[in-house]
Design an enzyme around this catalytic site. Structure first.
Site, PDB file in Angstrom:
ATOM      1  CG  ASN A 184     -53.333 -60.231 -11.919  1.00 26.22           C
ATOM      2  OD1 ASN A 184     -53.199 -60.180 -10.711  1.00 26.22           O
ATOM      3  ND2 ASN A 184     -52.553 -60.966 -12.682  1.00 26.22           N
TER       4      ASN A 184
ATOM      5  CG  ASN B  29     -50.564 -58.999 -15.679  1.00 25.48           C
ATOM      6  OD1 ASN B  29     -51.751 -58.895 -15.385  1.00 25.48           O
ATOM      7  ND2 ASN B  29     -50.075 -60.072 -16.266  1.00 25.48           N
ATOM      8  CE  LYS B  30     -55.338 -59.434 -17.411  1.00 26.77           C
ATOM      9  NZ  LYS B  30     -54.508 -60.314 -16.575  1.00 26.77           N
ATOM     10  CB  ILE B  31     -54.964 -51.823 -19.355  1.00 29.79           C
ATOM     11  CG1 ILE B  31     -54.522 -50.551 -20.075  1.00 29.79           C
ATOM     12  CG2 ILE B  31     -56.439 -51.833 -19.021  1.00 29.79           C
ATOM     13  CD1 ILE B  31     -54.930 -50.510 -21.520  1.00 29.79           C
TER      14      ILE B  31
END
Length: 377
Positions: A188, A190-192
């Site tokens: 997604n 906002n993930k790393i």
């Protein structure tokens, strides 16, 4: 107003467009193609174990397919970590199954093995055998997998690892997402690393991967016409999104290092403030990617609450967020069974996630520091 400092924003590496342009140049814009295959291979290599990856449209889709492959159906019970994002629990409802929530333990904030054992024994006593266990590696922190897997093995229940937040995290030398019958990854925004939207199912056999791909492409039978013997889903990742993922994989190790440095930034910042505890590994058995840096605040010692800090940061246009509200406290799951004490609830009441992006500048870090120091001084 000052520019907003986000909790965790996307961070491009530079080569994403190269793979996307290749997809356009070759007209590979469908949910299959060289980037999908390449991204899956990149992930398999990174996880450094004998797994098969199915790239999908979301981590939630991966979890849904994992439940289907574990045979979860209407009326079945599935044990799930209570302290997590709703996407860990929602696919249980997709299947018409019943969630049974379990408390956390204080070391890793993840599923408590003791409460897990108590829950299973009680369900057995009531004539119910849970069909699966969903454990989450919260904010990138590995769960106590040895203890959890031992309980699962005792009762012969498959484990699904929700490693959506934990790509790059390691427990006792092994990658998170590779311990259970299935693992789940998320990409997604906002993930790393991100593919804009996307996820992956981590499988241990080619048969399991093939079934996931079959189900995720509308379960079309091998026939010249459209024939379907199973319910299918439109869950496969597109070749465009996978191209973004391939570019992101080239910088994943750098992103992990930057996130870990942000947690160290907060450790240093709060070192002399008694009553504020930065979430970090309980021992060298655990290696977290520190996707989100998080703290707990003991208001009685500090004289300030979690909410005081959140609002002070908000006033300076800095995003922060309370820890996940436990699922057993959510209105949508108000009738669900819960096992444990108040660990997850206390963490929610006193915990805060702080800006953790790998693209935070020195100027932004200084703003964060000034805002925090001003409040506590």
């Amino acid at each position: 107003m000052k520019d907003k400092i986000w909790l965790s924003s996307p961070h491009m590496g530079g080569n994403e467009l190269k793979y996307v342009h290749e997809a356009f140049d070759n007209n590979w814009v469908a949910p299959l193609g060289p980037n999908v295959n390449g991204f899956e291979q990149d992930l398999e290599k990174f996880l450094n174990t004998d797994v098969k990856i199915a790239a999908l449209s979301a981590g939630t889709a991966a979890l849904h397919l994992a439940l289907i492959e574990c045979g979860v159906g209407y009326g079945d019970e599935v044990i799930c970590q209570s302290m997590t994002f709703s996407a860990s629990a929602n696919p249980i409802a997709y299947q018409g199954a019943i969630p049974v929530f379990v408390d956390s333990e204080i070391d890793t904030w993840n599923m408590c093995p003791v409460a897990l054992g108590e829950a299973i024994r009680d369900r057995f006593a009531k004539g119910k055998k849970p069909k699966a266990i969903i454990v989450v590696h919260l904010y990138g922190m590995p769960a106590k997998m040895d203890e959890i897997l031992a309980v699962a093995k005792e009762f012969d229940i498959p484990v699904i690892e929700d490693a959506a937040e934990a790509l790059g995290s390691i427990y006792k030398g092994k990658a998170c997402g590779t311990f259970g019958r299935f693992g789940v990854l998320s990409f997604n925004g906002n993930k790393i690393i991100t593919t804009s939207g996307g996820g992956a199912l981590v499988c241990h056999t080619q048969e399991d991967k093939d079934k996931a791909v079959f189900l995720s492409t509308q379960a079309r039978d091998n026939a010249p016409h459209y024939q379907h013997s199973h319910i299918g889903y439109n869950y496969r990742m597109s070749n465009i999104c996978a191209g973004i993922g391939r570019g992101q994989m080239e910088v994943l190790k750098d992103r992990i290092q930057a996130r870990r440095e942000m947690t160290q930034f907060y450790i240093d910042l709060f070192a002399n403030i008694e009553g504020i505890n930065v979430f970090t590994e309980p021992s060298t058995d655990f290696y977290s990617n520190h996707w989100l840096a998080a703290i707990t605040i003991e208001a009685g010692k500090v004289g300030k609450t979690r909410e005081d800090l959140r609002l002070a940061l908000l006033e300076d246009n800095i995003e922060s967020r309370p820890l996940w509200k436990p699922m057993h406290l959510q209105p949508v799951f108000k009738n669900a069974v819960y096992y444990g004490e108040n660990v997850a609830e206390d963490l929610f009441n006193n915990g805060l996630c702080l800006p953790s992006g790998s693209n935070l500048t020195d100027v932004e870090k200084e703003r964060i520091k000034e805002s925090i120091v001003t409040l506590f001084n």
